[in-house]
Design a protein around this motif. Sequence first.
Motif, mmCIF file in Angstrom:
data_model
loop_
_atom_site.group_PDB
_atom_site.id
_atom_site.type_symbol
_atom_site.label_atom_id
_atom_site.label_comp_id
_atom_site.label_asym_id
_atom_site.label_seq_id
_atom_site.Cartn_x
_atom_site.Cartn_y
_atom_site.Cartn_z
ATOM 1 N N ASP A 27 -7.317 -3.743 -10.205
ATOM 2 C CA ASP A 27 -7.563 -2.593 -11.076
ATOM 3 C C ASP A 27 -8.005 -3.030 -12.473
ATOM 4 O O ASP A 27 -8.151 -2.207 -13.366
ATOM 5 C CB ASP A 27 -6.328 -1.683 -11.159
ATOM 6 C CG ASP A 27 -5.119 -2.386 -11.750
ATOM 7 O OD1 ASP A 27 -5.184 -3.613 -11.988
ATOM 8 O OD2 ASP A 27 -4.096 -1.712 -11.967
ATOM 9 N N GLN A 50 -4.409 -8.005 2.536
ATOM 10 C CA GLN A 50 -4.481 -6.550 2.518
ATOM 11 C C GLN A 50 -5.228 -6.145 1.257
ATOM 12 O O GLN A 50 -4.750 -6.391 0.161
ATOM 13 C CB GLN A 50 -3.072 -5.949 2.462
ATOM 14 C CG GLN A 50 -2.292 -6.105 3.757
ATOM 15 C CD GLN A 50 -2.825 -5.175 4.837
ATOM 16 O OE1 GLN A 50 -3.196 -4.048 4.555
ATOM 17 N NE2 GLN A 50 -2.886 -5.662 6.067
ATOM 18 N N ALA A 63 -13.993 -2.748 2.300
ATOM 19 C CA ALA A 63 -13.015 -1.981 1.525
ATOM 20 C C ALA A 63 -13.680 -1.114 0.456
ATOM 21 O O ALA A 63 -13.194 -0.029 0.142
ATOM 22 C CB ALA A 63 -12.006 -2.932 0.871
ATOM 23 N N GLN A 106 -6.039 -3.318 -1.001
ATOM 24 C CA GLN A 106 -5.631 -1.935 -1.235
ATOM 25 C C GLN A 106 -6.636 -1.287 -2.175
ATOM 26 O O GLN A 106 -6.462 -1.270 -3.385
ATOM 27 C CB GLN A 106 -4.240 -1.915 -1.834
ATOM 28 C CG GLN A 106 -3.236 -2.584 -0.900
ATOM 29 C CD GLN A 106 -1.940 -1.838 -0.849
ATOM 30 O OE1 GLN A 106 -1.483 -1.290 -1.844
ATOM 31 N NE2 GLN A 106 -1.332 -1.783 0.318
ATOM 32 N N SER A 107 -7.699 -0.733 -1.590
ATOM 33 C CA SER A 107 -8.784 -0.213 -2.417
ATOM 34 C C SER A 107 -8.358 0.970 -3.267
ATOM 35 O O SER A 107 -8.916 1.234 -4.311
ATOM 36 C CB SER A 107 -9.979 0.163 -1.550
ATOM 37 O OG SER A 107 -9.599 1.104 -0.591
ATOM 38 N N ARG A 108 -7.312 1.662 -2.832
ATOM 39 C CA ARG A 108 -6.896 2.824 -3.620
ATOM 40 C C ARG A 108 -6.177 2.416 -4.908
ATOM 41 O O ARG A 108 -6.015 3.223 -5.811
ATOM 42 C CB ARG A 108 -6.032 3.766 -2.776
ATOM 43 C CG ARG A 108 -4.699 3.221 -2.439
ATOM 44 C CD ARG A 108 -3.989 3.993 -1.355
ATOM 45 N NE ARG A 108 -2.903 3.197 -0.825
ATOM 46 C CZ ARG A 108 -1.739 3.027 -1.413
ATOM 47 N NH1 ARG A 108 -1.496 3.626 -2.555
ATOM 48 N NH2 ARG A 108 -0.811 2.281 -0.873
ATOM 49 N N LEU A 109 -5.729 1.158 -4.982
ATOM 50 C CA LEU A 109 -5.083 0.677 -6.203
ATOM 51 C C LEU A 109 -6.066 -0.135 -7.044
ATOM 52 O O LEU A 109 -5.684 -1.055 -7.749
ATOM 53 C CB LEU A 109 -3.883 -0.198 -5.842
ATOM 54 C CG LEU A 109 -2.790 0.490 -5.049
ATOM 55 C CD1 LEU A 109 -1.703 -0.511 -4.678
ATOM 56 C CD2 LEU A 109 -2.192 1.643 -5.845
ATOM 57 N N SER A 110 -7.311 0.236 -6.943
ATOM 58 C CA SER A 110 -8.334 -0.625 -7.518
ATOM 59 C C SER A 110 -9.400 0.169 -8.251
ATOM 60 O O SER A 110 -9.546 1.373 -8.058
ATOM 61 C CB SER A 110 -8.990 -1.397 -6.377
ATOM 62 O OG SER A 110 -10.098 -2.114 -6.828
#
Length: 193
Positions: free
Chosen positions: A102, A12, A153, A14-18
Motif C-alpha cells: 500500500d 499471498q 492480482a 492481497q490486492s485489496r490491501l494495496s
Amino acid sequence: MTALRKPRLDIQIQSRLSRRWKGIVWHHSASPDRATRDWDGIVKYHTSFRVDYRVVANEEFDRLLRERKGQRFERPWSAVGYHGGTEWVEGRVVFHWGRPLDRIGAHAGVKGLSNLFNQEYLGLAAIGNFDLAPPKPEHWDFNLHLTRAFMDAFGISKSRVIGHREVFDKLGVPRQKSCPGLRWDMDLFRSDL
Ligand SMILES: [Zn+2]
C-alpha cells in the motif's frame, strides 16, 4: 498431459490491501549472490544513513554533511525501496516481501524529472549481477512466475513489465542504468510471460 515445470511460490498477494499498481519494474542488486540471505543486506542498506553509497553512523553522517564531505547524502528510508525480492538461499530461489504494497516504492525515481514509476509501478529486485551473466534458468523461471502472480492480482499487461533501464526510455531521457543487467533480456522476459 504434460506437466509444466512450476517453481514453488507460496505467496499471498492481497490486492485489496494495496494500491492499484499499473506495472512492474524489475531490478538487480548488481552484487554477487552468495549462499546467505543477501536480501537482508539490501534492507539494512536502505534503512541506514548513507554517504556516497556507503553506510555510516548517524553522527558521521551529520559530521560529513556539516563539513560538506560527500556528494550524495541519504537518510534512512522507513523500509527497503522494493516491494519484494528474489534470491538463491541454500540451493533454491526464494521470495522476500519488502515495502508494503500500500506504499509507493523507492526504486525507479529519476531525480529532478519524474517519480511516476515509483508511484504507479511495483518494484521487484533479483539478487545478483546480471551485467555479468544472465539469471540462471531456475531464477528466470521463478521471476516469471512471480511476475505473472502480480500481473494476475492487479490486471497488469505484459507491456507494463519493464526493466529499470526502460524507465529512462519511457521518460525519453538517456539511460542512466543498465539495471536489471545487460544480460537480462527484457524483450525475452516479456515474451516468456
Ligand atoms: Zn534498478
